[in-house]
Write an enzyme that holds these catalytic residues in place. Structure first.
Site, PDB file in Angstrom:
ATOM      1  N   ARG A  51       0.925  -1.201  -0.012  1.00  0.00           N
ATOM      2  CA  ARG A  51       0.010  -0.198   0.078  1.00  0.00           C
ATOM      3  C   ARG A  51       0.765   1.271   0.107  1.00  0.00           C
ATOM      4  NH1 ARG A  51      -4.512   0.751   4.479  1.00  0.00           N
ATOM      5  NH2 ARG A  51      -2.837   1.081   5.907  1.00  0.00           N
ATOM      6  N   LYS A 149      -2.671   6.959   1.112  1.00  0.00           N
ATOM      7  CA  LYS A 149      -2.408   7.235   2.526  1.00  0.00           C
ATOM      8  C   LYS A 149      -1.142   8.365   2.500  1.00  0.00           C
ATOM      9  CE  LYS A 149      -2.088   5.052   6.936  1.00  0.00           C
ATOM     10  NZ  LYS A 149      -3.132   5.911   7.452  1.00  0.00           N
ATOM     11  N   GLU A 182     -16.012   6.781   5.756  1.00  0.00           N
ATOM     12  CA  GLU A 182     -15.305   6.090   6.735  1.00  0.00           C
ATOM     13  C   GLU A 182     -15.163   7.075   7.944  1.00  0.00           C
ATOM     14  OE1 GLU A 182     -11.201   5.443   5.520  1.00  0.00           O
ATOM     15  OE2 GLU A 182     -11.246   7.297   4.404  1.00  0.00           O
TER      16      GLU A 182
HETATM   17  N1  PMP Z   1      -9.127   5.110   7.155  1.00  0.00           N
HETATM   18  C1  PMP Z   1      -8.452   6.082   7.516  1.00  0.00           C
HETATM   19  C2  PMP Z   1      -8.525   7.571   7.003  1.00  0.00           C
HETATM   20  C3  PMP Z   1      -7.048   5.570   8.032  1.00  0.00           C
HETATM   21  O1  PMP Z   1      -6.317   6.515   8.464  1.00  0.00           O
HETATM   22  C4  PMP Z   1      -6.915   4.227   8.784  1.00  0.00           C
HETATM   23  C5  PMP Z   1      -5.669   4.069   9.343  1.00  0.00           C
HETATM   24  N2  PMP Z   1      -4.691   3.752   8.683  1.00  0.00           N
HETATM   25  C6  PMP Z   1      -7.810   3.284   8.216  1.00  0.00           C
HETATM   26  C7  PMP Z   1      -9.101   3.730   7.511  1.00  0.00           C
HETATM   27  C8  PMP Z   1      -7.773   1.977   8.516  1.00  0.00           C
HETATM   28  O2  PMP Z   1      -6.560   1.381   7.803  1.00  0.00           O
HETATM   29  P1  PMP Z   1      -5.855   0.140   8.345  1.00  0.00           P
HETATM   30  O3  PMP Z   1      -6.782  -0.882   8.745  1.00  0.00           O
HETATM   31  O4  PMP Z   1      -4.659  -0.170   7.178  1.00  0.00           O
HETATM   32  O5  PMP Z   1      -5.008   0.440   9.586  1.00  0.00           O
END
Ligand code: PMP
Length: 283
Positions: A51, A149, A182
């Site tokens: 990622r 990200k 989200e």
């Molecule tokens: N959405 C956002 C905006 C985030 O910052 C995160 C944390 N990384 C997540 C969802 C969850 O992603 P992950 O399970 O890969 O940590």
């Protein structure tokens, strides 16, 4: 003393520094990952590295190391810090350049920090948490795609401030169409009539790695699963709701905007998936 990795060298936390000309600082120009270490093992390591490289590709940031080299740098940083259970912040900044936006001429910095994290108070994992809907919408995918990200987290931070002002730890973010996207640092799931539901990628979300793990666990447990468009109504009327994230793990939501969700307690499917997740994480 915490040792921080920067471009192949380790520094004591107090001496771990980058230039004030780094475009990561000047413009939020860079990418990152938040990763867990459980029982001395980096959780879903290749997925996080993949990622990171996809985010970097989107913003045309050439990471000056191969994926295997980045993975090794992370492993080495975990080892040198003797970290058994903790949290890793893997950051690649655009690097120092001049004061203009032009990223050409910047030399990226690769940084690995290994430390501890406790995102939410422990009690909330038993009781469930309250969230509110942020008035600010999640970034439009054609502006800054939430799949990246990036170090530019102001969209999420401003929504987080709304949560804090409402006495909550998390805020639900809608997209430009008013659909559920989200939370500020977590993905969202609901359970309705025995079906597990979560917004699809095109709702404008980060494709969470914890989200992927939970979806896989649901399939294995034969829990019906749908990636589908949702509105706030679906959250309010849900039987259960929970959030997922590397830092949050799996945590129940029992109240959204003052509407009690289901029984007001973490539901059976939430508890089952949380237990299954913790088992996989600690395996
Ligand atoms: N959405 C956002 C905006 C985030 O910052 C995160 C944390 N990384 C997540 C969802 C969850 O992603 P992950 O399970 O890969 O940590």
């Amino acid at each position: 003393m915490t040792r921080v990795y920067i471009n192949g060298e380790f520094f004591d936390k107090a001496d771990a520094k980058v230039s004030v000309y780094d475009h990561g600082l000047l413009y939020g120009d860079g990418v990152f990952e938040g990763i867990r270490v459980y029982s001395g093992k980096v959780f879903k390591h290749p997925e996080h590295i993949a990622r990171l490289f996809e985010s970097a590709k989107h913003i045309t940031l050439e990471i000056p190391m191969s994926p295997a080299e980045v993975q090794k740098a992370v492993e080495d940083t975990v080892k040198i810090n003797n970290k058994v259970d903790g949290y890793i912040r893997l950051v690649v900044t655009r690097g120092p350049g001049n004061l203009g936006l032009d990223p050409r001429g910047c030399k990226p910095n690769v940084i690995v920090i290994v430390d501890d994290i406790s995102l939410y108070p422990k009690e909330l994992y038993d009781s469930g948490m309250r969230i509110v809907t942020a008035s600010l919408i999640r970034n439009h995918p054609n502006a800054l795609n939430p799949r990246i990200k990036s170090l530019n987290y102001l969209n999420n931070i401003l929504a987080k401030i709304e949560a804090i002002r409402a006495g909550c730890f998390e805020a639900l973010m809608l997209n430009h169409k008013g659909e559920v996207a989200e939370c500020t640092g977590d993905n969202v799931f609901i359970v309705k009539n025995g079906v597990l539901k979560t917004p699809p990628t095109d709702a404008g979300i980060l494709e969470g790695i914890t989200r992927d793990v939970v979806m896989q666990l649901a399939r294995e447990a034969k829990i019906p699963l749908q990636e589908c468009t949702m509105t706030r109504h679906d959250i309010y009327a849900a039987d259960e709701c929970f959030l997922t994230g590397s830092a949050a793990e799996v945590i129940a939501v029992t109240d959204c905007d003052g509407r009690i969700i289901g029984t007001g307690k973490p539901g059976p499917i939430t508890n089952k998936l949380r237990e299954a997740f913790m088992k996989v994480a600690r395996a």
